[in-house]
Design a protein around this motif. Structure first.
Motif, PDB file in Angstrom:
ATOM      1  N   SER A 195      40.705 -22.243 -54.628  1.00  0.00           N
ATOM      2  CA  SER A 195      39.275 -22.017 -54.472  1.00  0.00           C
ATOM      3  C   SER A 195      38.627 -23.253 -53.852  1.00  0.00           C
ATOM      4  O   SER A 195      39.268 -24.290 -53.671  1.00  0.00           O
ATOM      5  CB  SER A 195      38.639 -21.734 -55.824  1.00  0.00           C
ATOM      6  OG  SER A 195      38.686 -22.906 -56.639  1.00  0.00           O
ATOM      7  N   ALA A 196      37.338 -23.157 -53.563  1.00  0.00           N
ATOM      8  CA  ALA A 196      36.607 -24.313 -53.029  1.00  0.00           C
ATOM      9  C   ALA A 196      36.576 -25.450 -54.035  1.00  0.00           C
ATOM     10  O   ALA A 196      36.409 -26.617 -53.662  1.00  0.00           O
ATOM     11  CB  ALA A 196      35.188 -23.897 -52.645  1.00  0.00           C
ATOM     12  N   GLU A 197      36.760 -25.116 -55.326  1.00  0.00           N
ATOM     13  CA  GLU A 197      36.813 -26.148 -56.376  1.00  0.00           C
ATOM     14  C   GLU A 197      38.241 -26.616 -56.610  1.00  0.00           C
ATOM     15  O   GLU A 197      38.519 -27.334 -57.580  1.00  0.00           O
ATOM     16  CB  GLU A 197      36.235 -25.600 -57.677  1.00  0.00           C
ATOM     17  CG  GLU A 197      34.736 -25.321 -57.637  1.00  0.00           C
ATOM     18  CD  GLU A 197      34.409 -24.065 -56.828  1.00  0.00           C
ATOM     19  OE1 GLU A 197      35.278 -23.146 -56.796  1.00  0.00           O
ATOM     20  OE2 GLU A 197      33.321 -23.997 -56.234  1.00  0.00           O
ATOM     21  N   LEU A 198      39.173 -26.212 -55.749  1.00  0.00           N
ATOM     22  CA  LEU A 198      40.581 -26.612 -55.792  1.00  0.00           C
ATOM     23  C   LEU A 198      41.280 -26.115 -57.054  1.00  0.00           C
ATOM     24  O   LEU A 198      42.111 -26.812 -57.640  1.00  0.00           O
ATOM     25  CB  LEU A 198      40.709 -28.139 -55.650  1.00  0.00           C
ATOM     26  CG  LEU A 198      40.137 -28.727 -54.354  1.00  0.00           C
ATOM     27  CD1 LEU A 198      40.297 -30.233 -54.333  1.00  0.00           C
ATOM     28  CD2 LEU A 198      40.789 -28.105 -53.138  1.00  0.00           C
ATOM     29  N   GLU A 199      40.943 -24.903 -57.470  1.00  0.00           N
ATOM     30  CA  GLU A 199      41.635 -24.251 -58.587  1.00  0.00           C
ATOM     31  C   GLU A 199      42.483 -23.114 -58.029  1.00  0.00           C
ATOM     32  O   GLU A 199      42.126 -22.460 -57.035  1.00  0.00           O
ATOM     33  CB  GLU A 199      40.623 -23.716 -59.594  1.00  0.00           C
ATOM     34  CG  GLU A 199      39.798 -24.816 -60.262  1.00  0.00           C
ATOM     35  CD  GLU A 199      38.716 -24.244 -61.169  1.00  0.00           C
ATOM     36  OE1 GLU A 199      38.477 -23.007 -61.086  1.00  0.00           O
ATOM     37  OE2 GLU A 199      38.114 -25.023 -61.936  1.00  0.00           O
ATOM     38  N   LEU A 200      43.620 -22.862 -58.667  1.00  0.00           N
ATOM     39  CA  LEU A 200      44.554 -21.854 -58.171  1.00  0.00           C
ATOM     40  C   LEU A 200      43.916 -20.461 -58.198  1.00  0.00           C
ATOM     41  O   LEU A 200      43.358 -20.022 -59.196  1.00  0.00           O
ATOM     42  CB  LEU A 200      45.823 -21.841 -59.028  1.00  0.00           C
ATOM     43  CG  LEU A 200      46.885 -20.807 -58.621  1.00  0.00           C
ATOM     44  CD1 LEU A 200      47.450 -21.123 -57.241  1.00  0.00           C
ATOM     45  CD2 LEU A 200      47.987 -20.740 -59.670  1.00  0.00           C
ATOM     46  N   GLU A 201      44.027 -19.757 -57.069  1.00  0.00           N
ATOM     47  CA  GLU A 201      43.561 -18.378 -56.983  1.00  0.00           C
ATOM     48  C   GLU A 201      44.701 -17.399 -56.700  1.00  0.00           C
ATOM     49  O   GLU A 201      44.718 -16.301 -57.234  1.00  0.00           O
ATOM     50  CB  GLU A 201      42.509 -18.244 -55.877  1.00  0.00           C
ATOM     51  CG  GLU A 201      41.176 -18.859 -56.220  1.00  0.00           C
ATOM     52  CD  GLU A 201      40.098 -18.509 -55.204  1.00  0.00           C
ATOM     53  OE1 GLU A 201      38.900 -18.651 -55.530  1.00  0.00           O
ATOM     54  OE2 GLU A 201      40.458 -18.093 -54.074  1.00  0.00           O
ATOM     55  N   PHE A 255      44.358 -23.335 -48.225  1.00  0.00           N
ATOM     56  CA  PHE A 255      45.681 -22.717 -48.163  1.00  0.00           C
ATOM     57  C   PHE A 255      46.729 -23.794 -47.906  1.00  0.00           C
ATOM     58  O   PHE A 255      46.558 -24.624 -47.011  1.00  0.00           O
ATOM     59  CB  PHE A 255      45.740 -21.665 -47.065  1.00  0.00           C
ATOM     60  CG  PHE A 255      44.846 -20.482 -47.298  1.00  0.00           C
ATOM     61  CD1 PHE A 255      45.357 -19.305 -47.824  1.00  0.00           C
ATOM     62  CD2 PHE A 255      43.482 -20.543 -47.001  1.00  0.00           C
ATOM     63  CE1 PHE A 255      44.537 -18.207 -48.049  1.00  0.00           C
ATOM     64  CE2 PHE A 255      42.655 -19.460 -47.215  1.00  0.00           C
ATOM     65  CZ  PHE A 255      43.182 -18.291 -47.750  1.00  0.00           C
ATOM     66  N   ILE A 256      47.804 -23.778 -48.694  1.00  0.00           N
ATOM     67  CA  ILE A 256      48.882 -24.764 -48.576  1.00  0.00           C
ATOM     68  C   ILE A 256      50.164 -24.044 -48.184  1.00  0.00           C
ATOM     69  O   ILE A 256      50.543 -23.039 -48.812  1.00  0.00           O
ATOM     70  CB  ILE A 256      49.103 -25.511 -49.900  1.00  0.00           C
ATOM     71  CG1 ILE A 256      47.828 -26.211 -50.346  1.00  0.00           C
ATOM     72  CG2 ILE A 256      50.237 -26.516 -49.763  1.00  0.00           C
ATOM     73  CD1 ILE A 256      47.933 -26.819 -51.742  1.00  0.00           C
ATOM     74  N   ALA A 257      50.826 -24.562 -47.150  1.00  0.00           N
ATOM     75  CA  ALA A 257      52.151 -24.055 -46.782  1.00  0.00           C
ATOM     76  C   ALA A 257      53.188 -24.884 -47.537  1.00  0.00           C
ATOM     77  O   ALA A 257      53.548 -25.983 -47.113  1.00  0.00           O
ATOM     78  CB  ALA A 257      52.360 -24.154 -45.279  1.00  0.00           C
ATOM     79  N   ALA A 290      49.630 -29.416 -62.054  1.00  0.00           N
ATOM     80  CA  ALA A 290      48.263 -29.195 -62.522  1.00  0.00           C
ATOM     81  C   ALA A 290      47.791 -27.784 -62.199  1.00  0.00           C
ATOM     82  O   ALA A 290      47.000 -27.194 -62.939  1.00  0.00           O
ATOM     83  CB  ALA A 290      47.333 -30.232 -61.891  1.00  0.00           C
ATOM     84  N   LEU A 291      48.304 -27.228 -61.100  1.00  0.00           N
ATOM     85  CA  LEU A 291      47.919 -25.873 -60.717  1.00  0.00           C
ATOM     86  C   LEU A 291      48.675 -24.810 -61.500  1.00  0.00           C
ATOM     87  O   LEU A 291      48.319 -23.631 -61.484  1.00  0.00           O
ATOM     88  CB  LEU A 291      48.155 -25.669 -59.215  1.00  0.00           C
ATOM     89  CG  LEU A 291      47.273 -26.491 -58.275  1.00  0.00           C
ATOM     90  CD1 LEU A 291      47.749 -26.334 -56.833  1.00  0.00           C
ATOM     91  CD2 LEU A 291      45.814 -26.073 -58.401  1.00  0.00           C
ATOM     92  N   GLY A 292      49.755 -25.223 -62.153  1.00  0.00           N
ATOM     93  CA  GLY A 292      50.550 -24.273 -62.924  1.00  0.00           C
ATOM     94  C   GLY A 292      51.539 -23.476 -62.088  1.00  0.00           C
ATOM     95  O   GLY A 292      52.002 -22.412 -62.514  1.00  0.00           O
TER      96      GLY A 292
END
Length: 709
Positions: free
Chosen positions: A73-79, A60-62, A39-41
């Protein structure tokens, strides 16, 4: 990206009551969203190991298997996807980044496990510094052959860095904000059992050296709370109620976790006897506001949330593929102080709190800020949604205690199964009652003193005995006996027989008081003067059973941890009658072979009379327990220990007198009787088990035949 299609949660919500039994509870959180790599691409995640939320709510995800860091982002979209960074003018990469943390100023700390270092980046992925392998001049701290593999990392508000590394048993690495190694904190404690100590003393030097190879348990994960202290969980621990799986470490590394709850902080529990066995394996812990903390169970995929006292507030989650369940959950975080997010192999699952959960946190927050009455109102709202929530009763009771409403405090503490709080409220209530009624109390004490002083002079005891017909009982008994002996058996009136039997029973029962204070003469007269009867022995045995049931049912709440609604009269009676009858039967069997002089009937009567202290001490002490507070419970325990010790002494003296043994032979006989009772119980249990298996087999055969026909 998957969203919840309905308002139902795919898991059960529950709490544990005072006795460790699971009870249903309203749902605490509903899953609302699953954010995966597709979903994040950025493609599927591979073995993600950790996540962290920054002060600006960026996530942040390891992604360990892909050797990258993902920023949302705070909206859980890829930055941002960080796979490389510039180090000394050239590209550098991660190798199995297993832990990640974000400081209060937005710096990102990454435990780059296979590169044996801590990488510090800014939020945009630019290198700030690298903290390498810890160095120390003390070789006892860091050995030359030690391979540094940092796994988890945290940063406190002062910039101090804490690292959990593989194969480290000394505790948690601590670095200053410049990356200098300061030492270890919070070494897990190793407490050998009594058996370990025993074998250690018997072992040879070589064996002792092998025994010393047992090492402390490693930490699995940790988290910083709002006060800058570390919550930490131990790795792969199957604990009982005495082992501390979750710790709260202050800057000095001392565990300051409050553990005042009846149940240990071990997630799902299994009761084995009087012990609580953990069924959970915690993989992460999250410090939250107001001393609340949540722990993630990697084995069952559940999130357990506790208050600062170690009381369980709610549970949600589970293992599975549907939204709200997890595949190998590894990390837990909080978004905007409200939502919880859990990282598993698929991605991040977002959970929204229910009104029930929000009310719980609101009540705790009110109480911490000193708004006690507002907190009590909110806790009442929680109880309206969950009448079985024991903690809510305790919080309301605490507020009532502050209001000096002692009756309400006692009532709610009892509903909350809080015996210490109940005792405190009762102590204040008792003190107030005494203060308000001191004149009447002193008058009553004076009256009792006068009665005790003038009673013997006025012979009130004898007069009372005469009034109820006991004073002339021996004389009347002798007259009835003479009358019956002068008449043929078949011509004695039934009324005379009934009166004689009743007076003989009363006389035999009263003689039990003589026996317990003069056991040698008493047991001798029971045998040779026939002062005891089977009817009196049966009565004493029944009274012992009733005293035991009364003690279990009606001991004051402060000292009674039984669930009185579950007390079984038959089981209680059996727990007295079976050991008693086994004692009588095995006593007779052994003493018959050891030249004992007592018959089976005499042994039965002697043993029943020896139970008298259990009756005369435990019934009054149970009544008195309702006037005692927790600190005075040792008096109640002392009385009950005396009753048992007194009974054991009477059984020994009775056995010695009845069978005309020496003390040494009596003790040997008693030991043999106990061994015989144990053997009889074993054979009985074995027989019961065999009968159970045979009956099940027969039922299975009959069922199969019935199906085939």
């Amino acid at each position: 990206m998957v969203k919840l299609a309905s308002a139902a949660a795919p898991y059960e919500s529950y709490l544990f009551n005072f006795w460790g039994e699971r009870v249903p509870a309203p749902q605490a959180y509903f899953p609302s969203l699953l954010v995966d790599g597709q979903a994040l691409g950025v493609g599927a995640l591979r073995r993600p190991q950790d996540l962290a939320v920054g002060p600006d709510q960026k996530v942040f995800i390891a992604d360990s298997g892909n050797n990258r860091i993902i920023r949302l982002s705070a909206e859980l979209e890829l930055e941002l996807e960080i796979t490389t960074f510039i180090n000394n003018g050239s590209d550098d990469t991660f190798r199995n980044p297993s832990g990640i943390a974000v400081s209060d100023i937005g710096e990102v700390y990454i435990a780059d496990t296979d590169n044996a270092r801590i990488v510090v980046l800014d939020a945009d992925g630019n290198l700030l510094r690298i903290i390498g392998q810890p160095e120390s001049s003390d070789r006892a701290l860091i050995k030359d052959d030690y391979i540094y593999r940092p796994l988890k990392i945290e940063v406190d508000p002062l910039g101090r860095v804490y690292v959990i590394a593989a194969n480290v048993y000394e505790g948690i690495f601590q670095f200053d904000k410049e990356g200098k190694f300061l030492g270890f904190i919070g070494a897990p404690r190793v407490t050998p059992s009594a058996v370990d100590v025993f074998w250690m003393r018997l072992a040879s030097d070589e064996q002792r050296a092998q025994l010393q190879l047992f090492l402390p348990i490693e930490y699995a994960n940790f988290g910083i709370n709002e006060d800058g202290m570390l919550y930490a969980v131990l790795r792969d621990t199957a604990a009982d109620g005495n082992e501390e799986i979750v710790k709260l470490l202050n800057p000095a590394g001392k565990d300051i976790m409050r553990r005042v709850s009846q149940l240990p902080i071990i997630g799902d529990v299994e009761i084995t006897g009087s012990s609580f066995i953990a069924q959970s394996s915690f993989v992460d812990v999250l410090g939250r506001k107001n001393g609340v903390f949540s722990v993630l169970d990697g084995a069952k995929g559940r999130v357990f949330t506790y208050d600062r006292n170690g009381d369980l507030l709610y549970v949600f989650g589970g293992i599975g593929d549907v939204l709200g369940r997890f595949r190998n959950p590894v990390a837990l975080a909080e978004l905007d102080g409200n939502r919880l997010v859990v990282l598993d192999n698929r991605g991040i699952t977002v959970f929204e709190p229910t009104a029930y959960t929000q009310a719980i946190h609101q009540a705790i927050d009110f109480y911490d800020r000193g708004y006690y009455f507002d907190a009590a109102e909110v806790w009442q709202d929680v109880l309206n949604q969950n009448p079985g929530f024991e903690i809510a009763y305790n919080w309301i009771a605490t507020t009532a205690l502050l209001e000096q409403d002692y009756d309400k405090a006692m009532r709610f503490y009892q509903l909350g199964q809080n015996r210490t709080g109940y005792s405190d409220a009762f102590s204040a209530h008792r003190q107030k009652f005494v203060g308000d009624n001191i004149a009447w109390i002193m008058t009553g004490v004076f009256a009792v003193f006068i009665f005790l002083f003038i009673g013997p002079k006025l012979k009130l005891g004898k007069r009372f005995s005469k009034f109820i017909g006991l004073a002339d009982n021996p004389k009347a008994l002798a007259e009835l006996s003479a009358q019956m002996e002068s008449m043929p058996e078949n011509s004695i009136p039934h009324a005379v027989k009934r009166e004689y039997s009743f007076r003989k029973l009363v006389d035999s029962l009263l003689y039990s008081l003589h026996v317990i204070f003069h056991p040698f003469d008493g047991f001798w007269d029971l045998k040779h003067e026939k002062r005891g009867t089977t009817a009196a022995a049966n009565t004493l045995l029944v009274m012992t059973v009733l005293a035991y049931v009364f003690m279990r049912q009606y001991t004051a709440f402060t000292f009674n941890t039984l669930d009185v609604t579950e007390v079984n009269l038959f089981v209680d009676a059996t727990s007295i009658l079976v050991p008693f009858l086994l004692w009588v039967g095995v006593n007779w069997a052994f003493t018959t072979l050891m030249e004992g002089k007592g018959t089976l009937k005499e042994i039965f009567i002697m043993s029943a009379y020896a139970l008298t202290p259990v009756i005369i001490l435990n019934i009054p002490s149970t009544a008195v327990s309702h006037f005692l507070i927790e600190g005075e419970g040792s008096l109640l325990t002392l009385v009950r220990v005396i009753s048992v010790a007194w009974t054991v002494m009477l059984l020994l003296i009775g056995t010695m007198t009845l069978h005309e043994y020496t003390m040494g032979k009596t003790i040997i006989t008693a030991i043999l009787i106990i061994c015989g009772i144990a053997a009889a119980l074993f054979v009985g249990l074995l027989f019961t088990s065999v009968v159970d298996h045979v009956s099940r087999f027969i039922i299975t055969i009959l069922t199969e035949i019935n199906y085939r026909l």
